[in-house]
Design an enzyme around this catalytic site. Structure first.
Site, PDB file in Angstrom:
ATOM      1  N   THR B 150       0.817  -1.213   0.000  1.00 41.63           N
ATOM      2  CA  THR B 150       0.000   0.000   0.000  1.00 41.63           C
ATOM      3  C   THR B 150       0.853   1.267   0.000  1.00 41.63           C
ATOM      4  O   THR B 150       1.886   1.333   0.654  1.00 41.63           O
ATOM      5  CB  THR B 150      -0.922  -0.001   1.232  1.00 41.63           C
ATOM      6  N   SER B 156      -6.455   0.015  -2.686  1.00 40.72           N
ATOM      7  CA  SER B 156      -7.237  -0.986  -3.409  1.00 40.72           C
ATOM      8  C   SER B 156      -6.704  -1.148  -4.830  1.00 40.72           C
ATOM      9  O   SER B 156      -6.615  -2.260  -5.350  1.00 40.72           O
ATOM     10  CB  SER B 156      -8.701  -0.548  -3.487  1.00 40.72           C
ATOM     11  N   ARG B 272      -6.886 -14.362   3.143  1.00 39.41           N
ATOM     12  CA  ARG B 272      -8.246 -13.850   3.348  1.00 39.41           C
ATOM     13  C   ARG B 272      -9.081 -14.737   4.264  1.00 39.41           C
ATOM     14  O   ARG B 272      -9.744 -14.222   5.172  1.00 39.41           O
ATOM     15  CB  ARG B 272      -8.931 -13.583   2.008  1.00 39.41           C
ATOM     16  N   GLY B 368     -26.226  -1.550  26.067  1.00 36.89           N
ATOM     17  CA  GLY B 368     -26.593  -0.173  26.364  1.00 36.89           C
ATOM     18  C   GLY B 368     -25.403   0.640  26.822  1.00 36.89           C
ATOM     19  O   GLY B 368     -24.276   0.413  26.400  1.00 36.89           O
ATOM     20  N   GLU B 394      -6.420  -6.203   3.691  1.00 34.35           N
ATOM     21  CA  GLU B 394      -6.477  -7.430   2.860  1.00 34.35           C
ATOM     22  C   GLU B 394      -7.577  -7.324   1.807  1.00 34.35           C
ATOM     23  O   GLU B 394      -8.168  -8.322   1.418  1.00 34.35           O
ATOM     24  CB  GLU B 394      -6.747  -8.665   3.729  1.00 34.35           C
ATOM     25  N   GLY B 395      -7.860  -6.109   1.363  1.00 36.28           N
ATOM     26  CA  GLY B 395      -8.915  -5.884   0.379  1.00 36.28           C
ATOM     27  C   GLY B 395     -10.199  -5.480   1.075  1.00 36.28           C
ATOM     28  O   GLY B 395     -10.723  -6.210   1.910  1.00 36.28           O
TER      29      GLY B 395
HETATM   30  C1  LIG Z   1      -4.311  -1.591  10.402  1.00 34.72           C
HETATM   31  C2  LIG Z   1      -3.914  -1.707   8.978  1.00 34.72           C
HETATM   32  C3  LIG Z   1      -2.882  -2.576   8.626  1.00 34.72           C
HETATM   33  C4  LIG Z   1      -2.471  -2.662   7.303  1.00 34.72           C
HETATM   34  N1  LIG Z   1      -1.409  -3.481   6.980  1.00 34.72           N
HETATM   35  C5  LIG Z   1      -0.937  -3.463   5.698  1.00 34.72           C
HETATM   36  C6  LIG Z   1       0.244  -4.196   5.355  1.00 34.72           C
HETATM   37  O1  LIG Z   1       0.831  -4.881   6.186  1.00 34.72           O
HETATM   38  N2  LIG Z   1       0.721  -4.111   4.094  1.00 34.72           N
HETATM   39  C7  LIG Z   1       0.095  -3.370   3.137  1.00 34.72           C
HETATM   40  O2  LIG Z   1       0.574  -3.341   2.009  1.00 34.72           O
HETATM   41  N3  LIG Z   1      -1.037  -2.671   3.415  1.00 34.72           N
HETATM   42  C8  LIG Z   1      -1.545  -2.695   4.680  1.00 34.72           C
HETATM   43  N4  LIG Z   1      -2.678  -1.979   4.986  1.00 34.72           N
HETATM   44  C9  LIG Z   1      -3.319  -1.190   3.947  1.00 34.72           C
HETATM   45  C10 LIG Z   1      -4.650  -1.789   3.467  1.00 34.72           C
HETATM   46  O3  LIG Z   1      -4.432  -2.955   2.741  1.00 34.72           O
HETATM   47  C11 LIG Z   1      -5.367  -0.705   2.641  1.00 34.72           C
HETATM   48  O4  LIG Z   1      -5.773   0.302   3.546  1.00 34.72           O
HETATM   49  C12 LIG Z   1      -6.568  -1.251   1.917  1.00 34.72           C
HETATM   50  O5  LIG Z   1      -6.192  -2.110   0.879  1.00 34.72           O
HETATM   51  C13 LIG Z   1      -7.447  -0.123   1.320  1.00 34.72           C
HETATM   52  O6  LIG Z   1      -6.689   0.746   0.570  1.00 34.72           O
HETATM   53  P1  LIG Z   1      -6.778   2.330   0.830  1.00 34.72           P
HETATM   54  O7  LIG Z   1      -6.656   2.528   2.290  1.00 34.72           O
HETATM   55  O8  LIG Z   1      -5.814   3.002  -0.049  1.00 34.72           O
HETATM   56  O9  LIG Z   1      -8.256   2.713   0.437  1.00 34.72           O
HETATM   57  P2  LIG Z   1      -8.770   3.114  -1.029  1.00 34.72           P
HETATM   58  O10 LIG Z   1      -8.296   2.121  -2.016  1.00 34.72           O
HETATM   59  O11 LIG Z   1      -8.477   4.539  -1.271  1.00 34.72           O
HETATM   60  O12 LIG Z   1     -10.317   2.909  -0.824  1.00 34.72           O
HETATM   61  C14 LIG Z   1     -11.189   3.893  -0.242  1.00 34.72           C
HETATM   62  C15 LIG Z   1     -12.623   3.406  -0.401  1.00 34.72           C
HETATM   63  O13 LIG Z   1     -12.978   3.267  -1.797  1.00 34.72           O
HETATM   64  C16 LIG Z   1     -13.425   1.977  -2.082  1.00 34.72           C
HETATM   65  N5  LIG Z   1     -12.997   1.586  -3.423  1.00 34.72           N
HETATM   66  C17 LIG Z   1     -11.748   1.659  -3.940  1.00 34.72           C
HETATM   67  N6  LIG Z   1     -11.727   1.185  -5.190  1.00 34.72           N
HETATM   68  C18 LIG Z   1     -12.990   0.804  -5.490  1.00 34.72           C
HETATM   69  C19 LIG Z   1     -13.605   0.246  -6.643  1.00 34.72           C
HETATM   70  N7  LIG Z   1     -12.932  -0.043  -7.754  1.00 34.72           N
HETATM   71  N8  LIG Z   1     -14.915  -0.033  -6.583  1.00 34.72           N
HETATM   72  C20 LIG Z   1     -15.632   0.239  -5.450  1.00 34.72           C
HETATM   73  N9  LIG Z   1     -15.103   0.785  -4.354  1.00 34.72           N
HETATM   74  C21 LIG Z   1     -13.797   1.057  -4.366  1.00 34.72           C
HETATM   75  C22 LIG Z   1     -12.801   1.104  -1.023  1.00 34.72           C
HETATM   76  O14 LIG Z   1     -13.531  -0.084  -0.841  1.00 34.72           O
HETATM   77  C23 LIG Z   1     -12.834   2.002   0.195  1.00 34.72           C
HETATM   78  O15 LIG Z   1     -14.096   1.915   0.784  1.00 34.72           O
HETATM   79  C24 LIG Z   1      -3.122  -1.903   6.303  1.00 34.72           C
HETATM   80  C25 LIG Z   1      -4.181  -1.067   6.659  1.00 34.72           C
HETATM   81  C26 LIG Z   1      -4.576  -0.958   7.974  1.00 34.72           C
HETATM   82  C27 LIG Z   1      -5.706  -0.041   8.305  1.00 34.72           C
END
Ligand SMILES: Cc1cc2nc3c(=O)[nH]c(=O)nc-3n(C[C@H](O)[C@H](O)[C@H](O)COP(=O)(O)OP(=O)(O)OC[C@H]3O[C@@H](n4cnc5c(N)ncnc54)[C@H](O)[C@@H]3O)c2cc1C
Ligand SMILES: Cc1cc2nc3c(=O)[nH]c(=O)nc-3n(C[C@H](O)[C@H](O)[C@H](O)COP(=O)(O)OP(=O)(O)OC[C@H]3O[C@@H](n4cnc5c(N)ncnc54)[C@H](O)[C@@H]3O)c2cc1C
Lengths: 405, 415
Positions: B150, B156, B272, B368, B394-395
């Site tokens: 990420t 995503s 997953r 509550g 993880e997606g």
């Molecule tokens: C506690 C924690 C631990 C993590 N650990 C790791 C790790 O070890 N390694 C790592 O690589 N990452 C890690 N992550 C990152 C995590 O995998 C990402 O936060 C996650 O994949 C979502 O990406 P984003 O935050 O950029 O959200 P975005 O991709 O910006 O998404 C924002 C919103 O838009 C929606 N969205 C995006 N694209 C679409 C689409 N095509 N259609 C419909 N809806 C969409 C998403 O579902 C979400 O609701 C971690 C995150 C957290 C919070």
């Protein structure tokens, strides 16, 4: 050992039933108009072992194939036409009731008698109105010497129009409320049995639903079903296991609704592409696929728990709880699947040219057969909260009492 | 083969052991860990040793860390396990139990973590030996691996990563930032995804194992989070970071095909169901808490009339968790049978996350005001904070639905 794969024998049976289901799918509107399956279909199905007593033990006159096999077959058949499993020849739900409530002799005698494609059994439990004067059923069974006399009105009895015999539930002890219920086998030709006109229903048109009036029907003591040691527990097992079969039909319906909708949204175009390629549409179907996977898994797990319970290797509590979950999940899932399938067809979904409006109607009807989602949820909560399984609470009684009242 | 869902005797025993350990040892410490933003290393050390001793094959039980099921260094599953092929099923059963104690513990466990699967799946024999061998003996100090995909601009949309890599002599030079990386700061190495040219999309992706201390690599911010506060989440900075060419995962030939991107994605089919199982564990903890609260406060002590609505909510929560558990078991079972399970893994993740979030929300509501403020109910409040991310990492839930949709409609390329 966790294992999701059916046995070879089950796979063979499911394949055969699926072929029949495919034919039924093509004939779904004709079945509906004719308000029943054809003689030929009943014959074919009966020869496959359907409509009889798939899960009833051999000692009780059944095929002894277990509940897992039964739910697999019901799901496969319902995927063609959800009404079909109700409309077959053979003892049907009657077999499940007598197997649970009767002795091995009673069950095998009656099940053998009804095991033919042009015979049928039914179960008369419901009444149109709750009894306002006391808890329990209004239909009464009174002792007269060695015999019993049945009086009262039963309502919404599926297959009453075709039935050769009924399992009738009636009050044997007025003072005991829901614990004073008993069951009897009643020959449809017995004096005093009157079957009302077939009702017009929302869905499941292939199966008749009628009122049944009992006007002083005399029953010998041999035809009373005592339910082993504990009548209420046996009755609950009957409702829950039969509820699982209905739930498996609901899963078959859901799968069929999703398959039909998938095909439609892959072909129907709007805004320059197939509507399935819009997320709002695709995600709806993805959600229904998730529902189906969970409901089907719960259903099979519940059925396998009952089979294990029969073999002495599982607890009744676990089987009841998982069944309650499975029933509620399947019925709720089918309502959503039917509704969404219509919705994703747009205006076309409302038209009888397409099968989805029937699936939506059938789904609602399924949700009202045997055990409803609400009843199943109450049962699950009662089990989880360690409440005594009071019959007023856990049987699908007309004045179903909530857990906390 | 026959449809059945009973656990083997050995599975029952290990589940029972983990269940009581989670309840009696882990849970009583979880609030303190949450406040301290971490789990003491000596506890992690003792836990790892105990799990290995008790389980005999701790790796197969998934208690050596997230993704450990695919970890080369973990002890091999014993012969019986292999014959019956139940490693993944065992892992999800164990993960659910552990998560009822504290979900952050699983993320904190030493080992290669999420970095394990790509190294195992794509690494050369030499790389596997080099990167996994450090976990063999941790008596001198615990070690972690991590997975850094990420970025601030790409979560995503994995294909949209911008961290760049270019070959310079015998090294690759990495520039960019990674964010939200679990154990990223403490890790001995991170599997880092970068691109040779964003215009190439997935085909331009390369995966590197970047070791701690590599010149140009530094740790940025450590995140302050809503929940899972005992788990470290780090920002990683690459500023002309020179990674030796032998740390390009799988070697250069591997990237003549689309394998680079597949390396990233393959990880998820295995993890997953595991993440779903953890979510279900948290949800179950909250559900059981609320159920017992209702039992004590309504059913036993004061029969308050007309609480059918509460009963219905409890039943719904219990049911959704039970359904998600079966879906998760199926995804894991398919993996054990070596059958493609991307759709099922996504269904498990989507169902598990959602059911558990609902469970935590409902539990708070059912209890509550007690749920949010009373001293004795702080666990409920913690689970409520912990659970949300299970529908994000993880997606996200939406991404799982995209994966499922593509399996339902094979001609659907993208939305
Ligand atoms: C506690 C924690 C631990 C993590 N650990 C790791 C790790 O070890 N390694 C790592 O690589 N990452 C890690 N992550 C990152 C995590 O995998 C990402 O936060 C996650 O994949 C979502 O990406 P984003 O935050 O950029 O959200 P975005 O991709 O910006 O998404 C924002 C919103 O838009 C929606 N969205 C995006 N694209 C679409 C689409 N095509 N259609 C419909 N809806 C969409 C998403 O579902 C979400 O609701 C971690 C995150 C957290 C919070
Ligand atoms: C009883 C009845 C009476 C009617 N009376 C009239 C009338 O008097 N006069 C008249 O002109 N019409 C009438 N209609 C037609 C009605 O207006 C249309 O059926 C309605 O507008 C939907 O269009 P459609 O059937 O073509 O569905 P479609 O447009 O094919 O839609 C099918 C499905 O795809 C979804 N969908 C489509 N595009 C998208 C998108 N971009 N993103 C997400 N989802 C999408 C829809 O929501 C729907 O679920 C009637 C329909 C009915 C059922």
């Amino acid at each position: 050992m966790i294992d999701f794969e059916p046995t070879e024998e089950q796979t063979l049976m499911v394949t055969a039933v699926s072929q029949l289901a495919e034919k039924l799918r093509g004939a779904i509107r004709r079945t509906e108009e004719e308000r029943g399956l054809s003689e030929e279909t009943r014959k074919t199905a009966f020869e496959m072992g359907l409509g009889g007593a798939v899960s009833v033990p051999e000692s009780h006159g059944g095929a002894g194939l277990g509940l897992v096999t039964a739910v697999l077959l019901d799901e496969a058949l319902a995927a063609g036409d959800p009404a079909a499993p109700f409309a077959l020849g053979g003892p049907g739900a009657f077999a499940s009731a007598i197997a649970e409530l009767g002795t091995a002799e009673q069950a095998s005698a009656w099940i053998t008698r009804l095991s033919a494609h042009d015979r049928c059994g039914a179960v008369a439990w419901s009444e149109a109105r709750p009894n306002r004067t006391r808890p329990g059923l209004s239909a009464l069974a009174t002792k007269d010497g060695d015999a019993w006399v049945l009086r009262g009105e039963k309502a919404f009895v599926l297959n009453a129009d075709r039935a050769d015999a009924f399992v009738v539930f009636a009050q044997v002890d007025e003072a005991k409320g829901w614990s004073g219920v008993g069951a009897f086998v009643v020959d449809a030709k017995a004096d005093g049995v009157r079957v009302g006109a077939r009702k017009s229903t929302l869905g499941l048109d292939a199966v008749g639903a009628c009122d049944v009036t009992l006007e002083g029907v005399r029953i010998t003591n041999d035809d009373r079903l005592l339910g082993g040691d504990e009548f209420t527990k046996a009755a609950l097992r009957f409702f829950v296991k039969e509820g699982l079969k209905v739930a498996s039909r609901a899963v078959g319906l859901s799968q069929s609704a999703v398959d039909i909708a998938l095909e439609y949204v892959s072909n129907r175009r709007a805004f320059g592409k197939p509507i399935g390629h819009f997320q709002a549409v695709a995600f709806t179907l993805a959600d229904r696929a998730i529902d189906i996977d969970g409901a089907r898994g719960l259903l099979r797990r519940a059925a396998s728990l009952w089979d294990a319970f029969a073999a002495g290797t599982a607890q009744e509590r676990d089987a009841l709880l998982t069944s309650a979950y499975a029933i509620a999940a399947s019925l709720e899932g089918a309502m959503r699947a039917g509704d969404d399938a219509v919705q994703l067809h747009g205006g076309a979904g409302f038209m009888r040219d397409y099968p989805v409006e029937k699936l939506m109607r059938d789904a609602k009807q399924l949700a009202l057969c045997v055990m409803t989602k609400e009843q199943a949820d109450q049962l699950a909560a009662a089990i989880e909260l360690d409440m005594p399984l009071d019959p007023a609470l856990v049987l699908p009684t007309p004045d179903l009492q909530a857990v906390f009242t | 083969m026959t449809i059945e869902f009973s656990l083997t005797k050995r599975q029952e025993e290990l589940r029972g052991m983990i269940r009581s350990f989670a309840k009696n040892v882990i849970r009583p410490q979880s609030l303190a860990w949450d406040r301290a933003h971490g789990i003491p290393e000596d506890f992690l050390m003792r836990f790892t040793q105990m799990a290995a001793a008790a389980g005999g094959s701790a790796g197969a039980w998934g208690i050596q860390g997230l993704g450990a099921s695919a970890d080369e260094s973990a002890p091999k599953p014993d012969a019986a396990d292999k014959k019956k092929k139940s490693a993944m099923v065992n892992t999800v059963i164990a993960a659910e139990e552990l998560a009822t104690g504290d979900p952050a513990l699983l993320l904190c466990l030493p080992g290669p973590g999420l970095g394990g699967p790509p190294v195992r799946g794509s690494g050369t024999p030499e790389q596997k030996e080099r990167f996994f061998s450090i976990f063999r003996d941790m008596s001198a100090g615990l070690k972690w691996g991590a997975y850094a995909l990420t970025e601030p601009g790409a979560g995503s949309d994995v294909a949209g990563i911008r961290t760049s890599c270019r070959k310079d002599g015998k090294a690759w030079v990495l520039d960019g930032r990674k964010c939200f990386i679990t154990n990223g700061a403490r890790a001995s190495w991170n599997v880092v995804f970068a691109t040779i040219d964003p215009a190439l999309g997935r085909a331009g992706h390369r995966a590197f194992v970047v070791e701690k201390g590599t010149p140009g690599f530094s740790v940025g911010k450590i995140e302050d989070k809503m929940g899972l506060r005992a788990s470290e989440t780090a920002e990683l900075v690459f500023d002309e970071c020179r990674v030796p060419e032998e740390n390009l995962l799988g070697g250069e030939e591997r990237y003549q095909t689309k394998e680079g991107f597949m390396t990233a994605m393959k990880t998820f089919d295995n993890t997953r169901p595991l993440v779903a199982a953890m979510a279900i564990g948290i949800g179950r903890a909250a559900y059981e808490y609320a159920r017992d609260f209702v039992k004590e406060n309504y059913v036993l002590s004061r029969p308050i009339p007309r609480y059918a609505a509460i009963a219905e909510r409890l039943a719904r929560v219990g049911r959704e968790l039970a359904a998600a558990r079966i879906t998760t078991w199926r995804a894991a079972w398919l993996a054990d049978q070596e059958v493609a399970n991307a759709k099922e893994a996504s269904m498990a993740k989507a169902a598990g996350g959602q059911a558990a979030i609902r469970a935590c929300f409902e539990a708070i509501e059912i209890c509550g005001a007690h749920g949010t403020i009373a001293e004795e109910h702080q666990l409920l409040e913690k689970w409520f904070r912990d659970i949300k991310v299970y529908d994000i990492f993880e997606g996200t839930g939406q991404i799982q639905r995209i994966v499922i949709s593509k399996r339902l409609m094979p001609d659907l390329k993208s939305f």
